[in-house]
Design a protein around this motif. Structure first.
Motif, PDB file in Angstrom:
ATOM      1  N   GLY A 412       0.820  -1.213   0.000  1.00 41.13           N
ATOM      2  CA  GLY A 412       0.000   0.000   0.000  1.00 41.13           C
ATOM      3  C   GLY A 412       0.850   1.257   0.000  1.00 41.13           C
ATOM      4  N   VAL A 413       1.915   1.263   0.795  1.00 45.64           N
ATOM      5  CA  VAL A 413       2.767   2.463   0.856  1.00 45.64           C
ATOM      6  C   VAL A 413       3.506   2.656  -0.471  1.00 45.64           C
ATOM      7  CG1 VAL A 413       4.820   3.448   1.968  1.00 45.64           C
ATOM      8  CG2 VAL A 413       2.972   2.531   3.347  1.00 45.64           C
ATOM      9  N   ARG A 414       3.963   1.563  -1.056  1.00 45.07           N
ATOM     10  CA  ARG A 414       4.624   1.688  -2.367  1.00 45.07           C
ATOM     11  C   ARG A 414       3.648   2.259  -3.399  1.00 45.07           C
ATOM     12  NH1 ARG A 414       9.339  -1.799  -2.959  1.00 45.07           N
ATOM     13  NH2 ARG A 414       9.557  -3.035  -1.080  1.00 45.07           N
ATOM     14  N   LEU A 415       2.448   1.679  -3.446  1.00 39.69           N
ATOM     15  CA  LEU A 415       1.464   2.144  -4.431  1.00 39.69           C
ATOM     16  C   LEU A 415       1.096   3.602  -4.185  1.00 39.69           C
ATOM     17  CD1 LEU A 415      -0.977  -0.878  -4.729  1.00 39.69           C
ATOM     18  CD2 LEU A 415       0.570  -0.019  -6.463  1.00 39.69           C
ATOM     19  N   GLN A 416       0.949   3.942  -2.909  1.00 41.72           N
ATOM     20  CA  GLN A 416       0.589   5.318  -2.580  1.00 41.72           C
ATOM     21  C   GLN A 416       1.674   6.277  -3.050  1.00 41.72           C
ATOM     22  OE1 GLN A 416      -2.054   6.627  -2.199  1.00 41.72           O
ATOM     23  NE2 GLN A 416      -2.630   6.933  -0.094  1.00 41.72           N
ATOM     24  N   ARG A 417       2.919   5.835  -2.958  1.00 38.90           N
ATOM     25  CA  ARG A 417       4.040   6.660  -3.429  1.00 38.90           C
ATOM     26  C   ARG A 417       3.903   6.928  -4.932  1.00 38.90           C
ATOM     27  NH1 ARG A 417       8.886   3.564  -1.767  1.00 38.90           N
ATOM     28  NH2 ARG A 417       9.076   2.671  -3.836  1.00 38.90           N
ATOM     29  N   TYR A 418       3.601   5.866  -5.685  1.00 42.72           N
ATOM     30  CA  TYR A 418       3.457   6.041  -7.142  1.00 42.72           C
ATOM     31  C   TYR A 418       2.285   6.961  -7.466  1.00 42.72           C
ATOM     32  CZ  TYR A 418       6.314   1.827  -7.072  1.00 42.72           C
ATOM     33  OH  TYR A 418       7.292   0.914  -6.817  1.00 42.72           O
ATOM     34  N   ILE A 419       1.185   6.757  -6.730  1.00 46.63           N
ATOM     35  CA  ILE A 419      -0.013   7.541  -7.025  1.00 46.63           C
ATOM     36  C   ILE A 419       0.193   9.008  -6.637  1.00 46.63           C
ATOM     37  CG2 ILE A 419      -2.446   7.855  -6.343  1.00 46.63           C
ATOM     38  CD1 ILE A 419      -2.627   4.768  -6.474  1.00 46.63           C
ATOM     39  N   LEU A 420       0.856   9.239  -5.516  1.00 46.88           N
ATOM     40  CA  LEU A 420       1.163  10.617  -5.115  1.00 46.88           C
ATOM     41  C   LEU A 420       2.020  11.294  -6.186  1.00 46.88           C
ATOM     42  CD1 LEU A 420       1.920  10.294  -1.297  1.00 46.88           C
ATOM     43  CD2 LEU A 420       0.169  11.725  -2.330  1.00 46.88           C
ATOM     44  N   GLU A 421       2.970  10.546  -6.712  1.00 54.92           N
ATOM     45  CA  GLU A 421       3.843  11.109  -7.744  1.00 54.92           C
ATOM     46  C   GLU A 421       3.027  11.451  -8.996  1.00 54.92           C
ATOM     47  OE1 GLU A 421       7.224   8.692  -8.635  1.00 54.92           O
ATOM     48  OE2 GLU A 421       8.341  10.413  -9.420  1.00 54.92           O
ATOM     49  N   GLU A 422       2.095  10.558  -9.327  1.00 55.01           N
ATOM     50  CA  GLU A 422       1.266  10.798 -10.516  1.00 55.01           C
ATOM     51  C   GLU A 422       0.366  12.020 -10.303  1.00 55.01           C
ATOM     52  OE1 GLU A 422      -0.257   7.143 -11.997  1.00 55.01           O
ATOM     53  OE2 GLU A 422      -1.576   8.152 -13.433  1.00 55.01           O
ATOM     54  N   ILE A 423      -0.210  12.099  -9.094  1.00 56.08           N
ATOM     55  CA  ILE A 423      -1.070  13.250  -8.793  1.00 56.08           C
ATOM     56  C   ILE A 423      -0.234  14.536  -8.819  1.00 56.08           C
ATOM     57  CG2 ILE A 423      -2.474  14.344  -6.974  1.00 56.08           C
ATOM     58  CD1 ILE A 423      -3.474  11.505  -6.246  1.00 56.08           C
ATOM     59  N   ALA A 424       0.990  14.465  -8.273  1.00 57.26           N
ATOM     60  CA  ALA A 424       1.873  15.633  -8.271  1.00 57.26           C
ATOM     61  C   ALA A 424       2.178  16.076  -9.694  1.00 57.26           C
ATOM     62  CB  ALA A 424       3.162  15.305  -7.525  1.00 57.26           C
ATOM     63  N   GLU A 425       2.398  15.085 -10.565  1.00 60.87           N
ATOM     64  CA  GLU A 425       2.675  15.409 -11.971  1.00 60.87           C
ATOM     65  C   GLU A 425       1.474  16.080 -12.618  1.00 60.87           C
ATOM     66  OE1 GLU A 425       5.865  12.691 -14.236  1.00 60.87           O
ATOM     67  OE2 GLU A 425       4.223  11.591 -13.349  1.00 60.87           O
ATOM     68  N   ALA A 427      -0.894  17.669 -11.135  1.00 61.91           N
ATOM     69  CA  ALA A 427      -1.174  18.968 -10.523  1.00 61.91           C
ATOM     70  C   ALA A 427      -0.043  19.974 -10.741  1.00 61.91           C
ATOM     71  CB  ALA A 427      -1.426  18.791  -9.031  1.00 61.91           C
ATOM     72  N   GLY A 428       1.043  19.532 -11.361  1.00 64.34           N
ATOM     73  CA  GLY A 428       2.144  20.439 -11.677  1.00 64.34           C
ATOM     74  C   GLY A 428       3.107  20.682 -10.520  1.00 64.34           C
ATOM     75  N   PHE A 429       3.069  19.831  -9.475  1.00 68.41           N
ATOM     76  CA  PHE A 429       4.030  19.967  -8.367  1.00 68.41           C
ATOM     77  C   PHE A 429       5.320  19.231  -8.737  1.00 68.41           C
ATOM     78  CE2 PHE A 429       0.052  20.266  -5.710  1.00 68.41           C
ATOM     79  CZ  PHE A 429       0.230  21.601  -5.334  1.00 68.41           C
ATOM     80  N   LYS A 430       6.121  19.883  -9.547  1.00 74.86           N
ATOM     81  CA  LYS A 430       7.327  19.220 -10.058  1.00 74.86           C
ATOM     82  C   LYS A 430       8.316  18.895  -8.930  1.00 74.86           C
ATOM     83  CE  LYS A 430       6.151  19.534 -14.419  1.00 74.86           C
ATOM     84  NZ  LYS A 430       5.490  18.367 -14.962  1.00 74.86           N
ATOM     85  N   ALA A 431       8.253  19.664  -7.844  1.00 72.75           N
ATOM     86  CA  ALA A 431       9.209  19.465  -6.749  1.00 72.75           C
ATOM     87  C   ALA A 431       9.103  18.073  -6.142  1.00 72.75           C
ATOM     88  CB  ALA A 431       8.971  20.519  -5.680  1.00 72.75           C
ATOM     89  N   LEU A 432       7.935  17.445  -6.269  1.00 72.22           N
ATOM     90  CA  LEU A 432       7.744  16.119  -5.665  1.00 72.22           C
ATOM     91  C   LEU A 432       8.180  14.974  -6.582  1.00 72.22           C
ATOM     92  CD1 LEU A 432       4.276  16.230  -3.839  1.00 72.22           C
ATOM     93  CD2 LEU A 432       6.495  15.797  -2.826  1.00 72.22           C
ATOM     94  N   VAL A 433       8.185  15.264  -7.879  1.00 75.31           N
ATOM     95  CA  VAL A 433       8.434  14.186  -8.845  1.00 75.31           C
ATOM     96  C   VAL A 433       9.855  13.640  -8.709  1.00 75.31           C
ATOM     97  CG1 VAL A 433       8.473  13.601 -11.309  1.00 75.31           C
ATOM     98  CG2 VAL A 433       6.729  15.167 -10.413  1.00 75.31           C
TER      99      VAL A 433
END
Lengths: 561, 149
Positions: A412-425, A427-433
């Motif tokens: 779950g934590v691994r998947l959440q990491r990928y999904i957060l990265e996708e959402i960041a992308e 939403a344009g939060f490049k700092a998280l990618v």
């Protein structure tokens, strides 16, 4: 009533469901065609697309879909009595999960093995892919929160199980080294691993691990300390290569699942225990009523949306004959229902007298906070019927639940990491990618904050809103199932078949989910539980969105037909 | 009609049937992934495929053997199975080995070696386990075994 009768009734109902209803689905709704060239045959590459015999595929499918959630939900839901719980497991499996899992395989196979996320974008609307992503985000947040608390509850109540639960980690790592680095065969190491694991159970009993000192030093409660330690472990585990811990743990989990199912049912038969829980428990006015909460408390075990990811991910690419989908999809759902049945038996026939049961399930807070404790006590009792000391049996049950919960949290934590990265992308939060450590920290902190939300009516003053978190988790799981059922219903309608078999469970789930969300919303507002309120409101928006998307897609399809 | 068992996939014309079992892990999390997670796997929306690169490589290596074996030996029943599917794998290997009249000792040896990250098993005999030689060598070994009296 002897608990054995419940086994006979449930398995008998499953048999009838398989014999008649799945036949109806196969012939009238999904219109299976033995001459249809499945993706496994059409695209056979021996890699993803492999025509596979149905017995092999059922083994793959069932072990992939079964986990800890069909144990936790029923263990809480028996609070309303054994009758509503078992009735929902039976009806949910026969008319919900069976339709859903079977349908997800067929729909995917008819669309060249595409997965349910892609299919929702294609069959419902382009927006549905975003909806899918958001539902999964909420689901994973809640999954990680609830399983963190589950493990903490068990470690606090059963300190003797900490050593065997922890020893799984080095055992799995040794198996990982042996299989993936040294390329050795796994049968003997996995048997040795299992023996060592079970040998660690009496060791754990002799040396129980308490964290009271640490908790006192930090000024926290014991359970909060365990929750924090578990999330810290998850942060580390989710950064390790999968071959080192996650993959080899599958070898242990697979065996554990089978051993647990066998010993529970054997224990019931040998001990001939009677059900001491009431058929219907009269709960106090103003507390959570079984209607609608039962239907979101038991998600996995009655119907689980996550199964569609397995069904449309791997299984649909490997079915050799379209007619095999009935055996694999419907059969896998029944296997999960059997796991839920085992949990119901443990919590209704394994706790001692009727008075003992009433103490354990005094209110919803106690029922949810103590659900896993009740399950392990019940399993311990069933094992004592087989001549094994009850406390050792309980530790065995803790180890089974914790190994599954630990695997789920790591994933779950691994998947959440990928999904957060996708959402960041998006939403344009490049700092998280690309910032893996930061993303992992976020993926851990969000569910950790939820896990530590105070609350929990009558939870022995332990101060956790576990019951509320679990019901929110149930709603998101049902939403995932709702999305998959929408895809199935539109696809069935497009083939000029009657989609009622999918629309009825879809409507039922969406109504129950919305209803429970509104009731929860009012509760959280009254209690001032702002964090839970925000989660609930977010899930409610997703539910409304899904209802609109599903209704629009069905209407569009009906008109074009 | 649905096939009843793996035996129904075998040639029905009275020839001696042979079964090749190719063992390899799927590039996805296996246990508990339906409740609740699904990590890995190419072509998924959720992610984690990169984490399973090592399994993917083995899947692709076995894929080549699968295609070559099916082309070279059309009479052969070829099954691909994940080693974590122990409920199917070990009974099948035992059954095949016994059907080929192998001694109990040889049957146990096969069981011991059958479950690996990758393995090639013909009629209950484990030809390769853990590491695979080149595809041609695997095919030649199978050919030699099939030709043996």
């Amino acid at each position: 009533m002897p608990a054995f009768y419940l086994i006979v009734i449930t398995l008998g109902a499953f048999y009838l469901g398989y014999r008649f209803y799945s036949k109806y689905l196969a012939e009238r709704v999904y219109a299976l065609d033995p001459n249809f060239k499945t993706p496994a045959n059409e695209l056979a590459d021996g890699v993803d697309f492999v025509p596979t015999n149905k017995h092999i595929l059922l083994g793959h499918h069932f072990t992939a879909v079964a986990g800890a959630a069909p144990i936790v939900g029923p263990a809480i839901a028996v609070y309303w009595g054994w009758l509503p719980a078992i009735a929902w497991v039976i009806l949910g499996t026969v008319f919900g999960a069976g339709v859903h899992d079977f349908g997800a395989i067929v729909t995917s196979a008819r669309n060249r093995g595409q997965n349910i996320g892609t299919l929702s974008g294609k069959v419902i609307s382009a927006r549905a892919s975003t909806l899918f992503l958001l539902i999964i985000f909420f689901l994973l947040t809640l999954v990680n929160a609830v399983f963190g608390v589950v493990m903490a509850i068990l470690f606090e109540a059963h300190p003797g199980s900490v050593i065997p639960a922890v020893i799984v980690i080095p055992i799995a790592m040794c198996i990982g080294q042996w299989v993936y680095r040294m390329r050795g065969a796994v049968l003997i190491p996995s048997i040795i691993g299992l023996v060592l694991l079970y040998a660690a159970i009496p060791l754990g009993q002799a040396y129980p691990i308490h964290v009271d000192g640490l908790a006192e030093m930090l000024g926290l409660s014991v359970r909060t300390t365990w929750v924090i330690l578990i999330f810290a472990y998850t942060w580390v585990a989710s950064r390790l290569p999968v071959w080192l811990l996650l993959q080899p743990r599958d070898y242990i989990n697979g065996q554990q699942l089978l051993v647990a199912l066998v010993v529970i049912f054997a224990g019931v038969v040998v001990g001939w225990d009677t059900i001491t829980a009431p058929a219907v428990n009269e709960v106090a006015e103003g507390t959570k009523h079984w209607f609608p909460y039962l239907f979101i408390t038991i998600a996995c075990g009655a119907i689980s949306g996550f199964h569609s990811l397995v069904a449309s991910g791997t299984t649909s690419k490997q079915i050799a004959n379209e007619t095999d989908a009935r055996y694999i999809g419907y059969g896998g759902a029944m296997g999960e229902g059997a796991l839920a049945l085992a949990a119901i038996l443990a919590c209704t026939a394994g706790l001692g007298s009727a008075a003992d049961w009433q103490t354990a399930y005094a209110n919803f807070g106690a029922a949810s906070g103590g659900a896993l404790g009740n399950f392990v006590t019940g399993v311990g009792h069933f094992l004592s019927n087989l001549g094994i000391e009850a406390s050792l049996g309980a530790s065995f049950a803790v180890v089974v639940v914790v190994t599954f919960a630990g695997t789920t949290m790591d994933t779950g934590v691994r998947l959440q990491r990928y999904i957060l990265e996708e959402i960041a992308e998006l939403a344009g939060f490049k700092a998280l990618v690309g910032k893996t450590s930061l993303l992992t920290t976020l993926a851990v902190l969000i569910p950790l904050a939820l896990a530590l939300v105070p609350g929990g009516e009558g939870d022995g003053g332990k101060g956790f809103a576990f019951g509320q978190l679990w019901t929110l988790f149930g709603t998101t799981n049902q939403l995932t199932a709702g999305l998959a059922l929408s895809v199935i219903a539109v696809w069935v309608l497009a083939r000029d078949r009657n989609p009622l078999a999918a629309i009825v469970p879809l409507t039922f789930l969406l109504v129950m989910t919305s209803w429970a969300l509104v009731l929860n919303l009012l509760d959280f507002l009254a209690q001032g539980s702002w964090m839970l309120l925000i989660m609930d409101a977010g899930i409610f928006v997703l539910t409304a969105w899904l209802i609109l998307e599903a209704a629009t897609a069905l209407n569009r399809q009906r008109r074009s037909a | 009609m649905a096939k009843a068992s793996w035996r129904d996939y075998l040639p029905q014309d009275g020839r001696a049937a042979h079964r090749l079992i190719l063992v390899r892990e799927q590039d996805a999390q296996h246990s508990g992934s339906g409740c609740c997670g699904r990590l890995g796997e190419a072509h998924t929306d959720l992610g984690g495929a990169a984490d399973y690169r090592h399994s993917r490589r083995l899947m692709e290596d076995v894929g080549v053997i699968y295609r070559e074996a099916r082309a070279a030996f059309p009479q052969l029943v070829v099954e691909v199975v994940d080693p974590r599917n122990t409920v199917w794998l070990y009974p099948a290997v035992w059954q095949d080995a016994r059907a080929a009249n192998r001694s109990a000792r040889a049957c146990f040896a096969s069981l011991r070696k059958a479950g690996a990250a990758v393995a090639v098993i013909l009629d209950g005999e484990v030809l390769f386990s853990g590491r695979l030689p080149g595809t041609q060598r695997v095919i030649e070994t199978i050919r030699a075994r099939l030709a043996a009296p």
